[in-house]
Design an enzyme around this catalytic site. Structure first.
Site, PDB file in Angstrom:
ATOM      1  CB  CYS A   2      -0.887   0.019   1.231  1.00 38.99           C
ATOM      2  SG  CYS A   2      -1.855  -1.478   1.469  1.00 38.99           S
ATOM      3  NE  ARG A  27       5.442   2.166  -2.043  1.00 38.75           N
ATOM      4  CZ  ARG A  27       5.888   1.597  -0.922  1.00 38.75           C
ATOM      5  NH1 ARG A  27       5.177   0.684  -0.313  1.00 38.75           N
ATOM      6  NH2 ARG A  27       7.051   1.932  -0.421  1.00 38.75           N
ATOM      7  CD1 TRP A  74      -2.283  -5.039  -4.396  1.00 37.91           C
ATOM      8  CD2 TRP A  74      -2.023  -6.275  -2.555  1.00 37.91           C
ATOM      9  NE1 TRP A  74      -2.082  -6.337  -4.794  1.00 37.91           N
ATOM     10  CE2 TRP A  74      -1.918  -7.117  -3.691  1.00 37.91           C
ATOM     11  CE3 TRP A  74      -1.897  -6.844  -1.285  1.00 37.91           C
ATOM     12  CZ2 TRP A  74      -1.696  -8.494  -3.591  1.00 37.91           C
ATOM     13  CZ3 TRP A  74      -1.672  -8.211  -1.174  1.00 37.91           C
ATOM     14  CH2 TRP A  74      -1.569  -9.011  -2.329  1.00 37.91           C
ATOM     15  CG  ASN A  98       2.193  -0.827   3.591  1.00 34.95           C
ATOM     16  OD1 ASN A  98       1.662  -1.881   3.283  1.00 34.95           O
ATOM     17  ND2 ASN A  98       3.421  -0.509   3.190  1.00 34.95           N
ATOM     18  N   GLY A  99       0.380  -2.823   5.750  1.00 40.66           N
ATOM     19  CA  GLY A  99       0.803  -3.975   6.523  1.00 40.66           C
ATOM     20  C   GLY A  99      -0.375  -4.804   6.979  1.00 40.66           C
ATOM     21  CD  GLU A 479      11.965 -12.204 -14.749  1.00 39.95           C
ATOM     22  OE1 GLU A 479      11.648 -11.017 -14.901  1.00 39.95           O
ATOM     23  OE2 GLU A 479      11.630 -12.860 -13.740  1.00 39.95           O
ATOM     24  CE  LYS A 483       9.422  -9.069 -15.542  1.00 40.82           C
ATOM     25  NZ  LYS A 483       9.258  -9.820 -14.289  1.00 40.82           N
ATOM     26  CD  GLU A 486       5.561 -10.404 -12.771  1.00 36.38           C
ATOM     27  OE1 GLU A 486       5.778 -10.047 -11.611  1.00 36.38           O
ATOM     28  OE2 GLU A 486       6.344 -10.173 -13.709  1.00 36.38           O
ATOM     29  CG  HIS A 502      12.005 -36.653 -16.391  1.00 34.54           C
ATOM     30  ND1 HIS A 502      12.265 -37.993 -16.235  1.00 34.54           N
ATOM     31  CD2 HIS A 502      13.176 -36.080 -16.789  1.00 34.54           C
ATOM     32  CE1 HIS A 502      13.541 -38.233 -16.501  1.00 34.54           C
ATOM     33  NE2 HIS A 502      14.112 -37.083 -16.845  1.00 34.54           N
ATOM     34  CE  LYS A 602       8.980  -2.185  -9.165  1.00 34.94           C
ATOM     35  NZ  LYS A 602       9.359  -2.947 -10.367  1.00 34.94           N
TER      36      LYS A 602
END
Length: 607
Positions: A2, A27, A74, A98-99, A479, A483, A486, A502, A602
């Site tokens: 947040c 963020r 968030w 925030n938290g 990665e 991406k 995301e 496998h 973020k």
């Protein structure tokens, strides 16, 4: 995660708060709100969704007042609705947070039993309700805030606004970052320096457990033990101009194209181009004596650390335990005496990474951070820190932070290998020269943008995408898949290429795009065999390789992206770019929110 801002000013607070919240959009958030003092009373405007909705609400019903707080939320506890948006208010107290308040259910039950009524589903609402209770019992605002915060368990950053007190904000942090900004007869509070960049360059970072009373003329801080203390005021290098998109459509696009410069800047901090030597700072531990490394990070930073694992083991002969930070402590892995904890983070505020670092420190082991924000909690708490020079990264999906982390880890691996007598001067010169040339190779890779955009049309129609690679290319495959997930919301998975047979090869058919990361390195022939296995089953192979790889395997691929030939050691820095661009263009074609993808933040400052 947040974003928090606060202002005690001389001009209307609402426009300043809204502008600061815009700089915290990176963020990630799903609702926003502002509260100011208007003739001593708390007035509030909130909106679910993006800041444009809050801006429209403020245009329809402006907020006066020169003191106020703002927030981008968030969602953790409670859905992202208008009712759950911050600031929360109770009995003349407004709070942004925030938290996570871990004991909120216990406190809520106690307050309900005392006659308090709750209006939201959030954990945050217990804070203003609890402060309100202490005010009602006769405590003054600062004391009421102190009493309430002492009862909270969890990780949080808080800013409180009190009715009738235009000259007061109360701020506190435990686990989540918070900064104080100094103006001319004005004071500011923000989650980070970027939020406050246009308002002031004089920043003071609260430390763990700090409680701050902010007034127009300054701030009084007491530490976690209740003792008055001073925190240094530093000049931040950030400015509002540094976060514009320029001529680019999205921040992510801009940041992808900034990578040659950002990697070049980072390399210049460690590599001497005249002598082709790596120059590391003095550490409070001996790299030559480190018996083992525990490399710990989250998300994209974890894949940078995974590349680093290959480099440290191959070059320096140091065994590396690679862990996801959220699992590291709970795995209860025994560390050997003298084992170095290596922690990689863009923000330096990632909760799981900080917890892992503190666990390693508590066990008496040396710690080293690779961080993009030098004022961050991680940078301040580790024994030594190497800074990546990516500059502000606004897009939620990390790009230039990743490649600058790779550049830093490459230099650290070379320096470690030299310290341990495993690297002769000629090979060090070759590797450092290869790093020197990588920004130019990255510019050449960016010139392939049009072809990658064309390939993205096919990816945008896919239900699922596979990525494969070997060695460090497996980390780049991981990665790339991250991406794509995301920002385009297309399912993607990455596998070490040898693992296809496998199980995962059962997914391959003519509808399945398979992106193969295959520079001409020592593992190329092995990857070639796996590529042919995909081709034999009708998979649509998108091959990322160089000229030699194209000549060998091009006829097995549906599409080939030919990258410049580079030393295999630096290939991860180069091959990161096409997987970023493929994800970016696919997301644009899908019409998703590239810079602020759904459900993501973020900086993940909650566990």
């Amino acid at each position: 995660m947040c974003g928090i801002v606060g202002v005690i000013g001389r001009s209307p607070a609402a426009p300043l708060l809204l502008d600061a919240l815009r700089r915290l959009e990176y963020r990630g958030y799903d609702s926003a709100g502002i509260a100011t003092l208007v003739d001593g009373r708390i007035e509030r405007r909130r909106a679910a969704g993006k800041l444009a909705r809050l801006a429209a609400e403020l245009e329809r019903e402006p907020l006066a007042g020169t003191t106020g707080i703002g927030h981008t939320r968030w969602a953790t506890h409670g859905r992202p609705t208008l009712e759950n948006a911050h600031p929360h208010i109770s009995g003349g107290v407004a709070v942004v947070h925030n938290g996570i308040i871990e004991n909120h259910l216990e406190l809520r039950a106690e307050l309900i039993a005392a006659g308090h009524r709750f209006e939201t589903d959030t954990d945050t609402e217990v804070v203003p309700q609890l402060v309100h209770r202490y005010l009602r019992e006769g405590a003054r605002p600062v004391e009421a805030a102190r009493l309430a915060i002492a009862r909270l368990r969890g990780a949080f950053a808080l800013v409180l606004l009190f009715e009738g007190h235009e000259d007061l904000l109360v701020a506190a942090r435990r686990g989540s970052p918070l900064a104080i900004g100094y103006g001319d007869g004005e004071m500011f509070v923000g989650s980070d320096a970027l939020a406050l960049a246009p308002l002031t360059c004089r920043i003071q970072y609260l430390e763990e457990g700090d409680f701050a009373v902010v007034r127009p003329g300054g701030v009084e801080i007491v530490d976690a033990g209740g003792r008055p203390c001073e925190r240094p005021i530093v000049r931040t290098h950030l400015s509002g101009a540094m976060i514009g998109k320029g001529n680019y459509r999205h921040y992510m696009q801009k940041e992808i194209h900034e990578q040659p410069a950002a990697v070049g800047d980072t390399l210049r901090a460690f590599a001497d181009p005249a002598t082709h030597r790596i120059l590391l700072p003095e550490f409070p531990f001996d790299l030559a004596a480190v018996p083992r490394i525990a490399a710990v990070a989250c998300g994209t930073a974890a894949y940078a650390a995974l590349v680093g694992r290959y480099w440290f083991e191959r070059l320096a002969g140091v065994p590396v335990d690679w862990d996801i930070a959220s699992e590291f402590r709970y795995r209860e892995a025994p560390l050997v005496p003298g084992e170095l904890g290596l922690f990689v983070s863009q923000s330096g505020e990632t909760a799981d990474t900080l917890a892992a670092m503190r666990h390693v420190k508590a066990l008496g082991h040396p710690t080293l951070g690779v961080v993009n924000v030098p004022e961050s909690t991680l940078a301040r708490e580790v024994d030594a820190c190497l800074r990546t020079l990516a500059g502000p990264e606004i897009g939620v999906a990390s790009t230039k932070a990743f490649t600058t982390q790779l550049a830093t880890l490459a230099c650290l691996a070379i320096g470690t290998a030299r310290a341990r007598g495993r690297l002769d001067p000629r090979r060090e010169e070759q590797l450092t020269a290869a790093l020197d040339r990588i920004p130019a190779a990255m510019l050449q890779a960016l010139a392939l943008d049009d072809g990658l955009r064309e390939i993205a049309h096919s990816l945008a129609e896919a239900a699922s995408v596979l990525y494969i690679g070997r060695g460090t290319s497996w980390a780049i495959a991981l990665e790339g898949a991250l991406k794509l997930k995301e920002i385009s919301y297309i399912h993607a998975d990455a596998y070490a290429a040898g693992e296809l047979k496998h199980g995962p090869i059962a997914l391959v058919d003519e509808r399945m795009p398979v992106i193969v990361v295959a520079p001409s390195d020592s593992l190329f022939e092995k990857t070639a065999s796996n590529l042919q296995e995909v081709h034999a089953r009708g998979g649509r192979v998108i091959l990322l390789t160089d000229r030699r790889g194209r000549e060998t395997l091009g006829h097995f691929a549906w599409r080939v992206v030919e990258l410049p030939e580079v030393d295999p050691f630096v290939a991860p820095l180069l091959y990161a770019l096409p997987v970023q661009l493929l994800a970016y263009h696919t997301a644009v074609l899908k019409g998703t929110d590239v810079d602020q993808p759904r459900n993501l933040a973020k900086s993940v400052t909650v566990e």
